[in-house]
Write an enzyme that holds these catalytic residues in place. Sequence first.
Site, PDB file in Angstrom:
ATOM      1  N   THR A 105       0.636  -1.587   0.171  1.00  0.00           N
ATOM      2  CA  THR A 105      -0.061  -0.062  -0.034  1.00  0.00           C
ATOM      3  C   THR A 105       0.886   1.584   0.311  1.00  0.00           C
ATOM      4  O   THR A 105       2.165   0.775  -0.009  1.00  0.00           O
ATOM      5  CB  THR A 105      -0.728   0.139   1.348  1.00  0.00           C
ATOM      6  OG1 THR A 105      -1.793  -1.166   1.015  1.00  0.00           O
ATOM      7  CG2 THR A 105      -2.168   1.387   1.526  1.00  0.00           C
ATOM      8  N   SER A 107       1.591   5.751  -1.611  1.00  0.00           N
ATOM      9  CA  SER A 107       2.050   5.702  -3.362  1.00  0.00           C
ATOM     10  C   SER A 107       3.066   5.309  -3.868  1.00  0.00           C
ATOM     11  O   SER A 107       2.794   5.096  -5.185  1.00  0.00           O
ATOM     12  CB  SER A 107       2.319   7.357  -2.898  1.00  0.00           C
ATOM     13  OG  SER A 107       3.874   7.723  -2.373  1.00  0.00           O
ATOM     14  N   GLY A 162       2.623   4.507   7.699  1.00  0.00           N
ATOM     15  CA  GLY A 162       2.040   5.774   7.685  1.00  0.00           C
ATOM     16  C   GLY A 162       1.045   5.877   6.657  1.00  0.00           C
ATOM     17  O   GLY A 162       0.512   6.375   6.741  1.00  0.00           O
ATOM     18  N   GLU A 175      -0.356  -5.583   5.896  1.00  0.00           N
ATOM     19  CA  GLU A 175       0.951  -5.795   5.156  1.00  0.00           C
ATOM     20  C   GLU A 175       1.361  -6.750   6.036  1.00  0.00           C
ATOM     21  O   GLU A 175       2.247  -7.354   5.057  1.00  0.00           O
ATOM     22  CB  GLU A 175       1.505  -4.289   5.209  1.00  0.00           C
ATOM     23  CG  GLU A 175       0.905  -3.600   4.480  1.00  0.00           C
ATOM     24  CD  GLU A 175       1.411  -1.987   4.871  1.00  0.00           C
ATOM     25  OE1 GLU A 175       1.417  -0.867   3.400  1.00  0.00           O
ATOM     26  OE2 GLU A 175       2.317  -1.820   5.342  1.00  0.00           O
TER      27      GLU A 175
HETATM   28  C1  5RP Z   1       1.458   2.124   3.968  1.00  0.00           C
HETATM   29  C2  5RP Z   1       2.578   2.212   4.340  1.00  0.00           C
HETATM   30  C3  5RP Z   1       3.785   2.383   3.137  1.00  0.00           C
HETATM   31  O1  5RP Z   1       4.317   1.410   2.129  1.00  0.00           O
HETATM   32  C4  5RP Z   1       4.606   3.016   3.666  1.00  0.00           C
HETATM   33  O2  5RP Z   1       3.742   4.589   4.320  1.00  0.00           O
HETATM   34  C5  5RP Z   1       5.417   4.273   2.779  1.00  0.00           C
HETATM   35  O3  5RP Z   1       4.249   4.833   1.472  1.00  0.00           O
HETATM   36  P1  5RP Z   1       4.375   5.548   0.213  1.00  0.00           P
HETATM   37  O4  5RP Z   1       5.018   4.960  -0.284  1.00  0.00           O
HETATM   38  O5  5RP Z   1       3.176   6.778   0.228  1.00  0.00           O
HETATM   39  O6  5RP Z   1       6.192   6.593   1.206  1.00  0.00           O
HETATM   40  O7  5RP Z   1       3.353   0.715   5.667  1.00  0.00           O
HETATM   41  O8  5RP Z   1       1.086   1.625   5.552  1.00  0.00           O
END
Ligand code: 5RP
Length: 231
Positions: A34, A36, A102, A109
């Site tokens: 999950t 971006s 995040g 996950e």
């Molecule tokens: C979501 C996560 C994402 O992998 C992590 O926040 C990184 O996100 P991004 O690729 O948007 O920087 O752990 O729960």
Amino acid sequence: MTTMNPLTQDELKTLVGQAALQYVVPGEIVGVGTGSTVNKFIDALAGMKDQIKGAVSSSVASTERLKALGIAVFDANEVESLSVYIDGADEIDGRGHMVKGGGAALTREKIVAALAARFVCIADESKLVQALGQFPLPVEVIPMAANHIARRFAAMGGQASLRLKDGQPLVTDNGQHILDVKGLSITDPLAFESQINQWPGVVTVGVFAHQKATVCLLGTAQGVKTLDYSR
Ligand code: 5RP
């Protein structure tokens, strides 16, 4: 003389998202994380959707994106194992230990990562750290335990705050809340993960040391670097 503009963070995410395709096994189901960076991977995966059986997804958001692109999504209970799980990270250290969550998807996950033989982390170079702990540590908690867990983090020097969305506590895909904890020193990620997971009311702590990365595809100004943590 012409000067080259450095790649933006978004372009680095696109690069690593595309590079991750090399780990997708034709004919199989792939584990999908999950965030971006993973969104870039999902977009690239659409180009080989006819070569795979489908995906197991770690969030409602990724499921919707996968389905919109015509990629079949399987429930985690329908698969016994996966060859590979591909996901981003908020921080990754020199041994492949990560902080994640995040995007509030840490519990699913970790579940999908546990099904997979290999965890391929995709990240831009800002995520590589000497030691975990600069990024506020996400912890998914049962709502009635949030204040008690916050006090336990305070006792170890952390400052926990409830994650909000539109002024209200954010509710995860699992119906729970998230604490973001600043000020922690995570010197032994394996022991730390085990310790926090024992606390009543903790659903999942965002340290991924037991489910660490096997490799990281790191987007850098010099291109994609492969960091191998399998040895
Ligand atoms: C979501 C996560 C994402 O992998 C992590 O926040 C990184 O996100 P991004 O690729 O948007 O920087 O752990 O729960």
